[in-house]
Design a protein around this motif. Structure first.
Motif, short mmCIF file in Angstrom:
data_model
loop_
_atom_site.label_atom_id
_atom_site.label_comp_id
_atom_site.label_asym_id
_atom_site.label_seq_id
_atom_site.Cartn_x
_atom_site.Cartn_y
_atom_site.Cartn_z
N ARG A 11 -49.42 2.26 31.39
CA ARG A 11 -48.27 3.34 30.70
C ARG A 11 -48.65 4.60 31.56
N ARG A 12 -47.53 5.12 32.13
CA ARG A 12 -47.49 6.57 32.95
C ARG A 12 -46.63 7.64 32.20
N SER A 13 -46.59 8.82 32.53
CA SER A 13 -45.44 9.58 32.18
C SER A 13 -44.47 9.33 33.08
N ASN A 67 -40.49 23.42 32.91
CA ASN A 67 -41.17 22.07 32.39
C ASN A 67 -41.19 20.91 33.72
N ARG A 68 -42.12 20.25 34.13
CA ARG A 68 -41.96 19.18 35.07
C ARG A 68 -40.95 18.05 34.72
N SER A 69 -40.78 18.09 33.27
CA SER A 69 -40.11 16.95 32.52
C SER A 69 -38.26 16.95 32.31
N THR A 126 -41.31 6.88 29.21
CA THR A 126 -41.38 7.99 28.25
C THR A 126 -42.27 8.98 28.90
N VAL A 127 -42.12 10.44 28.44
CA VAL A 127 -42.94 11.27 28.63
C VAL A 127 -43.40 12.16 27.50
N ILE A 128 -44.49 12.34 27.03
CA ILE A 128 -44.51 12.95 25.87
C ILE A 128 -44.46 14.68 26.29
N VAL A 129 -43.54 15.49 25.74
CA VAL A 129 -43.13 16.82 26.08
C VAL A 129 -43.67 17.75 25.04
N GLY A 130 -44.66 18.69 25.36
CA GLY A 130 -45.05 19.39 24.08
C GLY A 130 -44.87 21.08 24.65
N LEU A 131 -44.40 21.30 26.10
CA LEU A 131 -44.23 22.72 26.34
C LEU A 131 -42.71 23.00 26.21
N PHE A 132 -42.43 23.53 25.12
CA PHE A 132 -40.90 24.04 24.70
C PHE A 132 -40.73 25.13 23.38
N GLU A 166 -56.21 10.55 37.48
CA GLU A 166 -57.69 10.36 37.02
C GLU A 166 -58.00 10.48 35.84
N ARG A 167 -58.89 9.82 35.23
CA ARG A 167 -59.27 9.98 33.82
C ARG A 167 -61.03 10.55 34.13
N LYS A 168 -61.51 11.22 33.24
CA LYS A 168 -62.95 11.32 33.27
C LYS A 168 -63.66 10.22 32.77
C1 LIG Z 1 -49.38 16.87 23.91
C2 LIG Z 1 -48.89 16.66 25.29
C3 LIG Z 1 -48.19 17.43 25.52
C4 LIG Z 1 -47.46 17.38 26.77
N1 LIG Z 1 -46.39 18.13 27.48
C5 LIG Z 1 -45.92 17.74 28.61
C6 LIG Z 1 -44.88 18.57 29.16
O1 LIG Z 1 -44.55 19.64 28.39
N2 LIG Z 1 -44.41 18.16 30.32
C7 LIG Z 1 -44.75 17.06 30.95
O2 LIG Z 1 -44.36 17.08 31.87
N3 LIG Z 1 -46.01 16.23 30.75
C8 LIG Z 1 -46.20 16.58 29.54
N4 LIG Z 1 -47.51 16.00 29.13
C9 LIG Z 1 -47.74 14.56 29.70
C10 LIG Z 1 -49.28 14.84 30.65
O3 LIG Z 1 -49.02 15.74 31.51
C11 LIG Z 1 -49.53 13.51 30.78
O4 LIG Z 1 -49.72 12.55 29.73
C12 LIG Z 1 -50.88 13.39 31.60
O5 LIG Z 1 -50.97 14.37 32.72
C13 LIG Z 1 -51.65 12.07 31.90
O6 LIG Z 1 -50.61 11.13 32.77
P1 LIG Z 1 -50.22 9.93 32.16
O7 LIG Z 1 -49.35 10.15 30.80
O8 LIG Z 1 -49.36 9.19 33.14
O9 LIG Z 1 -51.24 9.02 31.89
C14 LIG Z 1 -48.02 15.79 27.57
C15 LIG Z 1 -48.81 15.19 27.31
C16 LIG Z 1 -49.54 15.44 25.72
C17 LIG Z 1 -50.38 14.27 25.56
#
Ligand SMILES: Cc1cc2nc3c(=O)[nH]c(=O)nc-3n(C[C@H](O)[C@H](O)[C@H](O)COP(=O)(O)O)c2cc1C
Length: 186
Positions: A11-13, A67-69, A126-132, A166-168
């Motif tokens: 799964r990727r964003s 926001n990148r998304s 999907t991409v989780i978005v929290g920055l708003f 990358e992951r830790k």
């Molecule tokens: C709580 C949370 C908030 C996030 N907010 C944003 C966001 O506002 N914009 C965005 O482009 N990605 C956002 N992300 C996505 C992360 O950047 C992404 O999950 C991370 O870089 C790892 O990449 P991957 O999801 O492809 O594994 C968010 C992820 C999480 C869990």
């Protein structure tokens, strides 16, 4: 690799989407996965606003700044806004049961994880978005005062296949018995 590991790790964003509708049954399957997440005392504080109206989606996108998304949210046909009822998760008989008053964030995260993994199994991005600005989003979606907007995700067919960030390593993030003591996992 186990099926579940494959789904979790692949799964990727996704931040670019095809101009292709998402079938109602797919949306329903994603919400179905969400509602089976565990939660504090099974309170299920989560609520979902499925935004398909492009006017409302555009207004929400204006709360996101740089926001990148942003583009992905405009491109994807569906935006799921994850909200939560406050004052339930983390409470026992109306009184906070721990020093934390934000267990609703934890429950919501579990349900968001179910959603993004289920979407991925169905070939959706999907991409989780929290920055708003969550209070602006709350007002756009007419959210009652005892709810919070937690996060959102576009839902759509991916137009990109991003590389995995990358992951830790386990060693970087895990200690044995006491913080700082090396965990030997071999
Ligand atoms: C709580 C949370 C908030 C996030 N907010 C944003 C966001 O506002 N914009 C965005 O482009 N990605 C956002 N992300 C996505 C992360 O950047 C992404 O999950 C991370 O870089 C790892 O990449 P991957 O999801 O492809 O594994 C968010 C992820 C999480 C869990």
């Amino acid at each position: 690799m186990e099926y579940i590991d494959k789904i979790i790790q692949s799964r990727r964003s996704v931040r670019r989407y095809k101009n292709k509708p998402v079938e109602p049954d797919i949306i329903k399957q994603v919400l179905q996965a969400a509602r089976w997440a565990p939660s504090w005392k099974n309170k299920q504080c989560w609520r979902f606003i499925v935004v398909q109206d492009s006017g409302i989606k555009t207004r929400i996108s204006h709360t996101m700044g740089q926001n990148r998304s942003l583009q992905g949210i405009l491109e994807a046909p569906v935006l799921i806004v994850l909200c939560a009822k406050t004052g339930e998760s983390g409470y026992h008989n109306g009184v906070l049961a721990t020093e934390k008053d934000s267990w609703y964030m934890f429950d919501s995260a579990l349900c968001m994880q179910n959603m993004v993994l289920k979407a991925h199994t169905l070939g959706l991005g999907t991409v989780i978005v929290g920055l708003f600005d969550s209070s602006k989003v709350a007002s756009i979606i007419k959210l009652p005062g005892d709810y919070e907007v937690v996060a959102m995700t576009p839902l759509g067919y991916p137009e990109e296949e991003p590389d995995a960030p990358e992951r830790k390593t386990i060693q970087e993030i895990t200690w044995s018995n006491l913080f700082g003591e090396t965990f030997d996992h071999d």
